[in-house]
Motif scaffolding. Structure first.
Motif, PDB file in Angstrom:
ATOM      1  N   SER A   1      -8.150  -9.329  27.195  1.00  0.00           N
ATOM      2  CA  SER A   1      -8.100  -9.286  25.737  1.00  0.00           C
ATOM      3  C   SER A   1      -8.462  -7.889  25.239  1.00  0.00           C
ATOM      4  CB  SER A   1      -9.074 -10.308  25.145  1.00  0.00           C
ATOM      5  OG  SER A   1      -9.219 -10.109  23.752  1.00  0.00           O
ATOM      6  N   GLY A   2      -7.784  -7.456  24.190  1.00  0.00           N
ATOM      7  CA  GLY A   2      -8.093  -6.160  23.596  1.00  0.00           C
ATOM      8  C   GLY A   2      -9.432  -6.132  22.882  1.00  0.00           C
ATOM      9  N   THR A   3     -10.018  -7.296  22.659  1.00  0.00           N
ATOM     10  CA  THR A   3     -11.334  -7.326  22.008  1.00  0.00           C
ATOM     11  C   THR A   3     -12.476  -7.364  23.020  1.00  0.00           C
ATOM     12  OG1 THR A   3     -11.229  -9.747  21.846  1.00  0.00           O
ATOM     13  CG2 THR A   3     -10.410  -8.473  19.972  1.00  0.00           C
ATOM     14  N   GLY A   4     -12.129  -7.322  24.306  1.00  0.00           N
ATOM     15  CA  GLY A   4     -13.151  -7.292  25.350  1.00  0.00           C
ATOM     16  C   GLY A   4     -12.606  -6.602  26.583  1.00  0.00           C
ATOM     17  N   LEU A   5     -12.391  -5.299  26.499  1.00  0.00           N
ATOM     18  CA  LEU A   5     -11.763  -4.551  27.584  1.00  0.00           C
ATOM     19  C   LEU A   5     -12.720  -4.443  28.775  1.00  0.00           C
ATOM     20  CD1 LEU A   5     -10.100  -1.702  25.473  1.00  0.00           C
ATOM     21  CD2 LEU A   5      -8.989  -3.716  26.462  1.00  0.00           C
ATOM     22  N   PRO A   6     -12.242  -4.746  29.988  1.00  0.00           N
ATOM     23  CA  PRO A   6     -13.118  -4.761  31.166  1.00  0.00           C
ATOM     24  C   PRO A   6     -13.289  -3.382  31.810  1.00  0.00           C
ATOM     25  CG  PRO A   6     -10.938  -5.518  31.780  1.00  0.00           C
ATOM     26  CD  PRO A   6     -10.886  -5.244  30.294  1.00  0.00           C
ATOM     27  N   PHE A   7     -13.674  -2.388  30.998  1.00  0.00           N
ATOM     28  CA  PHE A   7     -13.845  -1.029  31.488  1.00  0.00           C
ATOM     29  C   PHE A   7     -15.127  -0.435  30.911  1.00  0.00           C
ATOM     30  CE2 PHE A   7      -9.263  -1.825  30.892  1.00  0.00           C
ATOM     31  CZ  PHE A   7      -8.830  -1.737  32.210  1.00  0.00           C
ATOM     32  N   PRO A   8     -15.758   0.459  31.665  1.00  0.00           N
ATOM     33  CA  PRO A   8     -16.953   1.134  31.136  1.00  0.00           C
ATOM     34  C   PRO A   8     -16.593   2.045  29.960  1.00  0.00           C
ATOM     35  CG  PRO A   8     -16.794   1.362  33.530  1.00  0.00           C
ATOM     36  CD  PRO A   8     -15.482   0.823  33.064  1.00  0.00           C
TER      37      PRO A   8
ATOM     38  N   ASP B   1       1.918  -0.949  17.741  1.00  0.00           N
ATOM     39  CA  ASP B   1       2.454  -2.194  17.168  1.00  0.00           C
ATOM     40  C   ASP B   1       1.829  -3.437  17.798  1.00  0.00           C
ATOM     41  OD1 ASP B   1       3.997  -0.424  15.765  1.00  0.00           O
ATOM     42  OD2 ASP B   1       5.860  -1.535  16.013  1.00  0.00           O
ATOM     43  N   ALA B   2       0.514  -3.400  17.938  1.00  0.00           N
ATOM     44  CA  ALA B   2      -0.216  -4.561  18.450  1.00  0.00           C
ATOM     45  C   ALA B   2      -1.271  -5.039  17.457  1.00  0.00           C
ATOM     46  CB  ALA B   2      -0.872  -4.234  19.789  1.00  0.00           C
ATOM     47  N   LEU B   3      -1.852  -4.126  16.686  1.00  0.00           N
ATOM     48  CA  LEU B   3      -2.954  -4.482  15.793  1.00  0.00           C
ATOM     49  C   LEU B   3      -2.550  -5.595  14.825  1.00  0.00           C
ATOM     50  CD1 LEU B   3      -5.847  -3.853  14.802  1.00  0.00           C
ATOM     51  CD2 LEU B   3      -4.828  -2.204  13.212  1.00  0.00           C
ATOM     52  N   GLU B   4      -1.294  -5.573  14.353  1.00  0.00           N
ATOM     53  CA  GLU B   4      -0.858  -6.575  13.383  1.00  0.00           C
ATOM     54  C   GLU B   4      -0.811  -7.981  13.984  1.00  0.00           C
ATOM     55  OE1 GLU B   4       3.019  -4.777  15.041  1.00  0.00           O
ATOM     56  OE2 GLU B   4       0.929  -4.203  14.674  1.00  0.00           O
ATOM     57  N   HIS B   5      -0.814  -8.066  15.326  1.00  0.00           N
ATOM     58  CA  HIS B   5      -0.790  -9.380  15.988  1.00  0.00           C
ATOM     59  C   HIS B   5      -2.188  -9.855  16.386  1.00  0.00           C
ATOM     60  CE1 HIS B   5       3.553  -9.229  15.974  1.00  0.00           C
ATOM     61  NE2 HIS B   5       3.513  -8.026  16.520  1.00  0.00           N
ATOM     62  N   VAL B   6      -3.175  -9.040  16.099  1.00  0.00           N
ATOM     63  CA  VAL B   6      -4.568  -9.437  16.338  1.00  0.00           C
ATOM     64  C   VAL B   6      -5.047 -10.216  15.114  1.00  0.00           C
ATOM     65  CG1 VAL B   6      -6.916  -8.613  16.734  1.00  0.00           C
ATOM     66  CG2 VAL B   6      -4.972  -7.414  17.789  1.00  0.00           C
TER      67      VAL B   6
ATOM     68  N   PHE C   1     -11.330  -5.053  17.966  1.00  0.00           N
ATOM     69  CA  PHE C   1     -10.209  -4.456  18.696  1.00  0.00           C
ATOM     70  C   PHE C   1     -10.259  -2.929  18.575  1.00  0.00           C
ATOM     71  CE2 PHE C   1      -5.826  -2.974  19.032  1.00  0.00           C
ATOM     72  CZ  PHE C   1      -5.321  -3.686  20.112  1.00  0.00           C
ATOM     73  N   ILE C   2     -10.449  -2.438  17.362  1.00  0.00           N
ATOM     74  CA  ILE C   2     -10.524  -0.991  17.129  1.00  0.00           C
ATOM     75  C   ILE C   2     -11.754  -0.404  17.817  1.00  0.00           C
ATOM     76  CG2 ILE C   2     -10.822   0.770  15.339  1.00  0.00           C
ATOM     77  CD1 ILE C   2      -9.202  -1.140  13.478  1.00  0.00           C
ATOM     78  N   ALA C   3     -12.866  -1.114  17.735  1.00  0.00           N
ATOM     79  CA  ALA C   3     -14.105  -0.628  18.359  1.00  0.00           C
ATOM     80  C   ALA C   3     -13.937  -0.480  19.865  1.00  0.00           C
ATOM     81  CB  ALA C   3     -15.251  -1.582  18.045  1.00  0.00           C
ATOM     82  N   GLU C   4     -13.206  -1.403  20.493  1.00  0.00           N
ATOM     83  CA  GLU C   4     -12.997  -1.332  21.934  1.00  0.00           C
ATOM     84  C   GLU C   4     -12.116  -0.139  22.308  1.00  0.00           C
ATOM     85  OE1 GLU C   4     -14.060  -3.828  24.864  1.00  0.00           O
ATOM     86  OE2 GLU C   4     -15.431  -2.963  23.393  1.00  0.00           O
ATOM     87  N   LEU C   5     -11.102   0.142  21.506  1.00  0.00           N
ATOM     88  CA  LEU C   5     -10.281   1.333  21.754  1.00  0.00           C
ATOM     89  C   LEU C   5     -11.149   2.584  21.739  1.00  0.00           C
ATOM     90  CD1 LEU C   5      -7.112   0.697  19.526  1.00  0.00           C
ATOM     91  CD2 LEU C   5      -7.225   0.589  22.019  1.00  0.00           C
TER      92      LEU C   5
ATOM     93  N   MET D   1      -8.286   3.256   8.878  1.00  0.00           N
ATOM     94  CA  MET D   1      -8.718   4.654   8.984  1.00  0.00           C
ATOM     95  C   MET D   1     -10.233   4.770   8.837  1.00  0.00           C
ATOM     96  SD  MET D   1      -5.649   6.505   6.806  1.00  0.00           S
ATOM     97  CE  MET D   1      -6.372   8.140   6.955  1.00  0.00           C
ATOM     98  N   ALA D   2     -10.796   3.995   7.922  1.00  0.00           N
ATOM     99  CA  ALA D   2     -12.244   4.033   7.720  1.00  0.00           C
ATOM    100  C   ALA D   2     -12.982   3.554   8.973  1.00  0.00           C
ATOM    101  CB  ALA D   2     -12.622   3.177   6.510  1.00  0.00           C
ATOM    102  N   ARG D   3     -12.429   2.565   9.651  1.00  0.00           N
ATOM    103  CA  ARG D   3     -13.071   2.077  10.868  1.00  0.00           C
ATOM    104  C   ARG D   3     -13.028   3.118  11.973  1.00  0.00           C
ATOM    105  NH1 ARG D   3     -10.758  -4.188  10.515  1.00  0.00           N
ATOM    106  NH2 ARG D   3     -12.434  -4.933   9.133  1.00  0.00           N
ATOM    107  N   LEU D   4     -11.913   3.819  12.104  1.00  0.00           N
ATOM    108  CA  LEU D   4     -11.843   4.906  13.087  1.00  0.00           C
ATOM    109  C   LEU D   4     -12.822   6.028  12.722  1.00  0.00           C
ATOM    110  CD1 LEU D   4      -7.960   5.080  13.577  1.00  0.00           C
ATOM    111  CD2 LEU D   4      -9.621   4.282  15.254  1.00  0.00           C
ATOM    112  N   ASP D   5     -12.891   6.339  11.453  1.00  0.00           N
ATOM    113  CA  ASP D   5     -13.825   7.368  10.986  1.00  0.00           C
ATOM    114  C   ASP D   5     -15.268   6.955  11.291  1.00  0.00           C
ATOM    115  OD1 ASP D   5     -14.290   9.847   9.179  1.00  0.00           O
ATOM    116  OD2 ASP D   5     -15.557   8.290   8.286  1.00  0.00           O
ATOM    117  N   GLY D   6     -15.538   5.661  11.177  1.00  0.00           N
ATOM    118  CA  GLY D   6     -16.869   5.166  11.464  1.00  0.00           C
ATOM    119  C   GLY D   6     -17.292   5.334  12.912  1.00  0.00           C
ATOM    120  N   HIS D   7     -16.312   5.535  13.788  1.00  0.00           N
ATOM    121  CA  HIS D   7     -16.599   5.785  15.202  1.00  0.00           C
ATOM    122  C   HIS D   7     -16.593   7.287  15.517  1.00  0.00           C
ATOM    123  CE1 HIS D   7     -16.678   1.637  16.716  1.00  0.00           C
ATOM    124  NE2 HIS D   7     -15.768   1.384  15.808  1.00  0.00           N
ATOM    125  N   GLY D   8     -16.694   8.112  14.479  1.00  0.00           N
ATOM    126  CA  GLY D   8     -16.814   9.553  14.674  1.00  0.00           C
ATOM    127  C   GLY D   8     -15.514  10.274  14.922  1.00  0.00           C
ATOM    128  N   LEU D   9     -14.396   9.699  14.504  1.00  0.00           N
ATOM    129  CA  LEU D   9     -13.098  10.327  14.733  1.00  0.00           C
ATOM    130  C   LEU D   9     -12.534  10.903  13.442  1.00  0.00           C
ATOM    131  CD1 LEU D   9     -11.402   7.599  17.002  1.00  0.00           C
ATOM    132  CD2 LEU D   9     -12.707   9.606  17.730  1.00  0.00           C
TER     133      LEU D   9
END
Length: 330
Positions: free
Chosen positions: A74-81, A92-97, A105-109, A165-173
Motif C-alpha cells: 500500500s502507498g500509505t505504508g511503504l515497506p522501506f526505511p 495519476d495515482a493520488l486521485e484513486h487514494v 500517502f503524500i507523507a510516505e512519498l 502543495m501545502a502538504r508537500l511544503d509541510g514536509h520541507g519541500l
C-alpha cells in the motif's frame, strides 16, 4: 527512448515523457537517481522512460511471480526505511487514494525520498470534471462499458491542488508546478483513442495514430489549461533547475508547425477501416451467393418432387389406390 514507446496511448506517453524530463533536470550533474514509483501498476511503464536507473514500483495489483523491481504494498505504508530512494514519484495515482488516506500517502512519498518528490494528478476543477464526464459517457455509449478509472474520478472528489502543495511544503519541500496534457486536445484525443479502441476494424491502427500524435504534439501539450499538473518538490535549492523546468512549458497558442504525420496516421486509420469493411462486405456477398445457390438447389429439388408426384398420380395403380385402398385406411 525506444521507438516503440511512441506507440503507447498518448495519455500514458505524455505523463511519463514529462516525468523523464523532470527527473533529468533534478539529477543535473549527479549520477542517475534511484526511483520509487508508487501506484505504477503492472506491468509498469516507467522503466522504458528512465533507462539506466534503479527503479522500484509499488502497487497493490498482482504481478508475475518474483517480478524484479516490483513490490506489492500500500502507498500509505511503504515497506522501506526513511530516505531509501533518490526520488519518489506518483503519477495519476493520488486521485484513486481515498480522501482520508491522501495525507498519509503524500507523507510516505516524502519519507522514503532523499529530497525529491514528483506528484502528478488531475486536480479538482470544473473543467477537468466536465472532461472526465464527457469521456466516460462517450465510452459507455460507444463501447458499452463504464470505464473504471473515470467512474472513480466522478464518484470520488479529485484531490485539491493547493492543499496537496501545502502538504508537500509541510514536509520541507519547495514546490513548483508544471501543466501536463492540454485539456482541449486531451479531450479530443481521448475520444479518438476510444473510437479506435472500440472498433475491431480500427483498433490495429491505434499504435500508428498514437505514435504520430506523440511525436508531433507532446511538447505542445505542456501548457495551460491542462488536464493534470505535476507538483515537483525539492528539499534543496535548484537554482537554474527551476528555470529549466519552466522552459518546458509552452504558450497556450503554440502548436506543431506540421501536423501532417498525424493527419497521415488518421488517414491510415480511415483506409484500414474501409479495407476491413470491404472485406466484411465481400464475405457477406460470398455468403449471400452461397445461400442463393442453396435456394436454387432446393427449388430444383422441390420442382423434381412435384414432377415425380404428378407422374405417380397419373399411374392407373394410383387411381386404384385412391378409389379402393385409401378409403379403408381412413
Amino acid at each position: 527512448m525506444a521507438d516503440g514507446i511512441y506507440g503507447l496511448p498518448f495519455d500514458q506517453f505524455q505523463r511519463y515523457r514529462l516525468l523523464a524530463e523532470v527527473v533529468g533536470i533534478l539529477e543535473g550533474e549527479r549520477p542517475p537517481l534511484s526511483v520509487i514509483e508508487v501506484g505504477g501498476g503492472w506491468p509498469p511503464k516507467i522503466s522504458a522512460f528512465l533507462p539506466g536507473r534503479q527503479i522500484t514500483v509499488v502497487d497493490q495489483v498482482e504481478a508475475e511471480a518474483e517480478a524484479e523491481g516490483y513490490v506489492r504494498a500500500s502507498g500509505t505504508g511503504l515497506p522501506f526505511p526513511d530516505q531509501s530512494f533518490g526520488i519518489a514519484v506518483s503519477i495519476d495515482a493520488l486521485e484513486h487514494v481515498p480522501p482520508p488516506e491522501r495525507e498519509k500517502f503524500i507523507a510516505e512519498l516524502c519519507r522514503v525520498s532523499r529530497g525529491f518528490v514528483v506528484l502528478a494528478a488531475p486536480f479538482a476543477s470544473e473543467a477537468v470534471r466536465a472532461a472526465d464526464q464527457a469521456v466516460f459517457k462517450f465510452i459507455r455509449a460507444h463501447s458499452g462499458y463504464e470505464h473504471p478509472y473515470l467512474k472513480e474520478h466522478l464518484a470520488t472528489a479529485l484531490p485539491d491542488q493547493v492543499e496537496t502543495m501545502a502538504r508537500l511544503d509541510g514536509h520541507g519541500l519547495d514546490v513548483e508546478v508544471l501543466p501536463s496534457g492540454r485539456l482541449d486536445r486531451w479531450l479530443l484525443m481521448m475520444i479518438v483513442y476510444y473510437t479506435l479502441d472500440g472498433d475491431p476494424a480500427l483498433k490495429s491502427a491505434l499504435p500508428e495514430v498514437m505514435a504520430a500524435y506523440n511525436r508531433a504534439y507532446y511538447p505542445f501539450d505542456i501548457c495551460e489549461p491542462a488536464y493534470r499538473h505535476f507538483l515537483i518538490g525539492a528539499s534543496e535549492k535548484l537554482g537554474r533547475g527551476w528555470g529549466a523546468l519552466h522552459d518546458l512549458v509552452k504558450g497556450e497558442s503554440q502548436t506543431p508547425q506540421s501536423p501532417s504525420e498525424l493527419a497521415a496516421a488518421l488517414e491510415f486509420a480511415r483506409v484500414t477501416a474501409l479495407a476491413a469493411k470491404d472485406r466484411e462486405l465481400a464475405a457477406l456477398r460470398a455468403e449471400l451467393t452461397a445461400r442463393e445457390e442453396e435456394v436454387k438447389a432446393l427449388r430444383e429439388e422441390n420442382a423434381a418432387l412435384h414432377e415425380f408426384r404428378d407422374k405417380v398420380h397419373a399411374l392407373p395403380l394410383y387411381g386404384f389406390y385412391e378409389q379402393h385402398i385409401k378409403p379403408r385406411i381412413k
